[in-house]
Scaffold this motif. Structure first.
Motif, mmCIF file in Angstrom:
data_model
loop_
_atom_site.group_PDB
_atom_site.id
_atom_site.type_symbol
_atom_site.label_atom_id
_atom_site.label_comp_id
_atom_site.label_asym_id
_atom_site.label_seq_id
_atom_site.Cartn_x
_atom_site.Cartn_y
_atom_site.Cartn_z
ATOM 1 N N GLU A 292 -1.498 -4.358 -4.683
ATOM 2 C CA GLU A 292 -0.082 -4.431 -3.704
ATOM 3 C C GLU A 292 0.661 -3.462 -4.208
ATOM 4 O O GLU A 292 1.522 -2.828 -3.351
ATOM 5 C CB GLU A 292 0.343 -5.840 -4.002
ATOM 6 C CG GLU A 292 -0.446 -6.786 -3.096
ATOM 7 C CD GLU A 292 0.142 -8.426 -3.438
ATOM 8 O OE1 GLU A 292 1.042 -8.440 -4.238
ATOM 9 O OE2 GLU A 292 -0.314 -9.098 -2.555
ATOM 10 N N ARG A 293 0.788 -3.113 -5.516
ATOM 11 C CA ARG A 293 1.751 -2.112 -5.852
ATOM 12 C C ARG A 293 1.268 -0.758 -5.316
ATOM 13 O O ARG A 293 1.980 0.071 -4.942
ATOM 14 C CB ARG A 293 1.697 -2.293 -7.500
ATOM 15 C CG ARG A 293 2.741 -1.105 -7.941
ATOM 16 C CD ARG A 293 3.041 -1.342 -9.472
ATOM 17 N NE ARG A 293 3.725 -0.039 -10.121
ATOM 18 C CZ ARG A 293 4.062 0.126 -11.335
ATOM 19 N NH1 ARG A 293 3.420 -0.981 -12.298
ATOM 20 N NH2 ARG A 293 4.769 0.993 -11.640
ATOM 21 N N LEU A 294 -0.192 -0.650 -5.470
ATOM 22 C CA LEU A 294 -0.707 0.558 -4.816
ATOM 23 C C LEU A 294 -0.465 0.968 -3.568
ATOM 24 O O LEU A 294 -0.427 2.020 -2.963
ATOM 25 C CB LEU A 294 -2.344 0.802 -5.389
ATOM 26 C CG LEU A 294 -2.561 1.131 -6.899
ATOM 27 C CD1 LEU A 294 -3.926 0.784 -7.305
ATOM 28 C CD2 LEU A 294 -2.182 2.509 -7.506
ATOM 29 N N THR A 295 -0.703 -0.426 -2.709
ATOM 30 C CA THR A 295 -0.420 -0.225 -1.356
ATOM 31 C C THR A 295 0.968 0.240 -1.006
ATOM 32 O O THR A 295 1.026 1.073 -0.041
ATOM 33 C CB THR A 295 -0.686 -1.548 -0.747
ATOM 34 O OG1 THR A 295 -1.885 -1.983 -0.875
ATOM 35 C CG2 THR A 295 -0.498 -1.552 0.851
ATOM 36 N N ALA A 296 1.950 -0.308 -1.695
ATOM 37 C CA ALA A 296 3.379 0.482 -1.491
ATOM 38 C C ALA A 296 3.448 1.646 -1.545
ATOM 39 O O ALA A 296 4.189 2.453 -1.197
ATOM 40 C CB ALA A 296 4.229 -0.598 -2.434
ATOM 41 N N LEU A 297 2.919 2.351 -2.686
ATOM 42 C CA LEU A 297 2.806 3.618 -3.177
ATOM 43 C C LEU A 297 1.973 4.225 -1.803
ATOM 44 O O LEU A 297 2.630 5.677 -1.593
ATOM 45 C CB LEU A 297 1.919 3.746 -4.477
ATOM 46 C CG LEU A 297 2.246 5.165 -5.299
ATOM 47 C CD1 LEU A 297 3.826 5.243 -5.583
ATOM 48 C CD2 LEU A 297 1.213 5.367 -6.426
ATOM 49 N N LYS A 298 0.823 3.962 -1.607
ATOM 50 C CA LYS A 298 0.514 4.606 -0.315
ATOM 51 C C LYS A 298 1.230 4.662 0.771
ATOM 52 O O LYS A 298 1.275 5.659 1.514
ATOM 53 C CB LYS A 298 -0.902 3.549 -0.028
ATOM 54 C CG LYS A 298 -1.627 4.298 1.039
ATOM 55 C CD LYS A 298 -2.771 5.446 0.653
ATOM 56 C CE LYS A 298 -3.688 6.061 1.673
ATOM 57 N NZ LYS A 298 -4.500 7.117 1.039
ATOM 58 N N ASP A 299 2.057 3.651 1.232
ATOM 59 C CA ASP A 299 3.001 3.600 2.340
ATOM 60 C C ASP A 299 3.843 4.673 2.212
ATOM 61 O O ASP A 299 4.436 5.218 3.106
ATOM 62 C CB ASP A 299 3.687 2.310 2.240
ATOM 63 C CG ASP A 299 2.888 1.228 2.777
ATOM 64 O OD1 ASP A 299 1.976 1.363 3.445
ATOM 65 O OD2 ASP A 299 3.264 -0.187 2.540
ATOM 66 N N ARG A 300 4.351 5.141 0.882
ATOM 67 C CA ARG A 300 5.334 6.132 0.480
ATOM 68 C C ARG A 300 4.930 7.590 0.615
ATOM 69 O O ARG A 300 5.427 8.269 1.275
ATOM 70 C CB ARG A 300 5.954 5.964 -0.843
ATOM 71 C CG ARG A 300 6.843 6.830 -1.103
ATOM 72 C CD ARG A 300 7.867 6.663 -2.338
ATOM 73 N NE ARG A 300 8.767 7.591 -2.496
ATOM 74 C CZ ARG A 300 9.577 7.616 -3.632
ATOM 75 N NH1 ARG A 300 9.602 6.765 -4.657
ATOM 76 N NH2 ARG A 300 10.634 8.640 -3.827
ATOM 77 N N TYR A 301 3.785 7.707 0.120
ATOM 78 C CA TYR A 301 3.090 9.142 0.053
ATOM 79 C C TYR A 301 1.885 9.415 1.046
ATOM 80 O O TYR A 301 1.813 10.459 1.315
ATOM 81 C CB TYR A 301 2.539 9.291 -1.299
ATOM 82 C CG TYR A 301 3.533 9.496 -2.331
ATOM 83 C CD1 TYR A 301 4.601 10.669 -2.689
ATOM 84 C CD2 TYR A 301 4.042 8.350 -3.187
ATOM 85 C CE1 TYR A 301 5.370 10.625 -3.350
ATOM 86 C CE2 TYR A 301 4.974 8.627 -4.024
ATOM 87 C CZ TYR A 301 5.773 9.588 -4.162
ATOM 88 O OH TYR A 301 6.998 9.641 -5.193
ATOM 89 N N ASP A 302 1.341 8.367 1.690
ATOM 90 C CA ASP A 302 0.301 8.762 2.518
ATOM 91 C C ASP A 302 0.312 7.414 3.545
ATOM 92 O O ASP A 302 -0.928 6.984 3.873
ATOM 93 C CB ASP A 302 -1.133 8.888 2.004
ATOM 94 C CG ASP A 302 -2.091 9.402 2.961
ATOM 95 O OD1 ASP A 302 -1.948 9.859 4.211
ATOM 96 O OD2 ASP A 302 -3.327 8.981 2.687
ATOM 97 N N PRO A 303 1.297 7.327 4.582
ATOM 98 C CA PRO A 303 1.268 6.176 5.335
ATOM 99 C C PRO A 303 0.397 6.279 6.324
ATOM 100 O O PRO A 303 0.012 5.132 6.982
ATOM 101 C CB PRO A 303 2.480 6.493 5.868
ATOM 102 C CG PRO A 303 3.169 7.703 5.718
ATOM 103 C CD PRO A 303 2.545 8.370 4.789
ATOM 104 N N THR A 304 -0.367 7.392 6.930
ATOM 105 C CA THR A 304 -1.308 7.343 7.938
ATOM 106 C C THR A 304 -2.649 7.219 7.424
ATOM 107 O O THR A 304 -3.605 7.480 8.096
ATOM 108 C CB THR A 304 -1.240 8.666 8.712
ATOM 109 O OG1 THR A 304 -1.482 9.873 7.573
ATOM 110 C CG2 THR A 304 0.421 8.814 9.244
#
Length: 459
Positions: free
Chosen positions: A434-446
């Motif tokens: 879940e923490r990695l998902t939040a990071l993905k949202d920030r740096y690669d949301p698409t």
């Protein structure tokens, strides 16, 4: 789409643009795992960060799927994609060593053979892969353990800075002070957040000579040998690393002819400290009953890093299953022996790596890498040269299923094939995922970077 993208890419691109029909296209799309056969529309062989930025922009503008190639050594073959654009970093090779500060900066196409060659000139090293042809990039981003890991941690633990090209075309620097969230994710989170165009590592005094080598014992002594190594490594100094391989004996002159081609246990050992002290630490293993051959000696570290290369070159077909183990009980060892006896190919083997030491002393939340406290990693390596894959895949899956009762809860992302999102989740655990998902949202949301062991954004 591919033709237009290739034309756009050629404008100002300093590297080589390769498309289907070009000379060298088939060799450019080939990866280490011969079971992978994918046909990209465009291959962009980059010469520097500017080329990487242009390739990302062209892929984004033309809506092309993107894969990123470093060493191309992933068993899942994720360096190449069907119908998309391969951003090929294999030509970006180079290592600069700052011996006084004990750091080295390396480009993403560098292999561990390249890296070790440069750092050992200064009697320095960092934990790297056990095959010299493995690329530093994917190895480090997935965690990365090697012969020095019990002494000095994982490759990702020794990463001190990274330069990253993001999906939206920015060039960012991440370390413990600048963008610490991204730096956390790069250390074990794979290629989910961008393309790393520069890795800076902490180095340690190693070599140039290390005490290392292999012990070969007959297959019928498998259970007793694994139990003895297990017991010895439970209290072994951090400087001692060990890994057992269940394999077939090579036709090597140091082995008796009657052992050639027969099942054996190869116990590899490496001492990261002074060789004279290592002789005491390795003596109980070298005294195991039934040793067919003992190749343990002092030799150059760079040579030791290359000794497993023969027989593991590119082109063969591979299907792997892996799992961290929490126990190596007698029942687990009996299962290992029983399953290995059913091996489907003479080229297949099974590796059991003993972890702990410095790997386990890094905080559980300090990096994206998970399973810090798992004492063992099992890798079931099904490998064949021709013919249908079904019997070899079935053997690996049966073996893995039999070992699941002894699991620590997942596997290293570096050893995953294309096994689905559930296995990626197991590799990290729910909270870290879940923490990695939040990071993905920030740096690669698409989810631009999705040809990997993917962590999709929440949207």
């Amino acid at each position: 789409m591919g033709a237009k993208a290739a034309a756009a890419l050629r404008e100002g691109f300093r590297g080589q643009v390769i498309v289907p029909g070009d000379p060298g296209y088939d060799s450019a799309r080939a990866v280490w795992n011969g079971a992978v056969d994918r046909r990209p529309e465009v291959i962009a062989r980059c010469t520097g960060t500017a080329d990487v930025l242009q390739a990302v922009a062209v892929a984004r503008d033309h809506g092309l799927l993107v894969s990123v190639r470093g060493g191309g050594h992933s068993v899942a073959g994720l360096a190449v994609c069907d119908g998309g654009l391969v951003i090929d970093l294999s030509g970006l090779r180079g290592v600069h060593v700052d011996a006084e500060r004990r750091i080295a900066r390396a480009r993403p196409g560098t292999t561990w053979g390249d890296f070790d060659h440069e750092t050992q000139s200064f009697r320095l090293a960092t934990p790297g892969g056990q095959m010299s042809g493995t690329g530093i990039a994917g190895f480090t981003l997935g965690g990365g353990f090697g012969w020095l890991s019990r002494a000095y941690g994982l490759a990702c633990d020794n990463l001190v800075e990274a330069e990253v090209v993001t999906a939206d075309g920015r060039v960012l620097v991440a370390d413990s002070a600048r963008r610490p969230d991204l730096f956390w994710g790069l250390r074990g989170g794979g290629g989910n957040f961008g393309i790393v165009t520069s890795f800076t590592y902490r180095l340690h005094h190693v070599g140039p000579q290390v005490l290392c080598g292999s012990l070969f014992l007959p297959g019928e002594r498998l259970a007793r040998t694994l139990a003895a190594v297990r017991d010895h490594m439970a209290d072994a100094p951090d400087e001692l690393s060990a890994a057992c391989a269940l394999t077939r004996a090579p036709a090597a002159p140091f082995l008796p002819p009657e052992a050639h081609g027969r099942p054996v246990v190869r116990v590899g050992v490496c001492w990261a400290g002074r060789p004279d002290r290592g002789r005491t630490a390795t003596a109980p293993l070298r005294a195991l009953p039934g040793v067919l051959a003992d190749t343990v000696q002092t030799r150059p570290y760079v040579l030791w890093q290359q000794l497993l290369d023969p027989g593991w070159g590119p082109g063969a077909r591979n299907y792997w299953k892996a799992e961290y183990l929490t126990v190596l009980s007698d029942a687990a060892i009996d299962t290992l022996a029983d399953q290995f006896a059913r091996v489907s190919s003479p080229f297949s083997d099974v590796h059991l790596t003993f972890l702990g030491g410095a790997v386990a002393r890094v905080g559980a939340e300090d990096t994206a890498y998970t399973h810090r406290t798992a004492p063992y990693l099992l890798s079931i390596n099904s490998r064949w040269e021709s013919g249908p894959p079904e019997p070899h895949v079935a053997w690996a899956r049966r073996f893995w299923s039999g070992m699941r009762p002894f699991s620590a809860g997942g596997a290293s992302v570096n050893f995953l094939g294309q096994e689905g999102s559930g296995r990626v989740l197991e590799a990290y655990g729910l909270a870290k995922y879940e923490r990695l998902t939040a990071l993905k949202d920030r740096y690669d949301p698409t989810n631009f970077f999705r040809v990997n062991q993917n962590i999709p954004p929440s949207t």
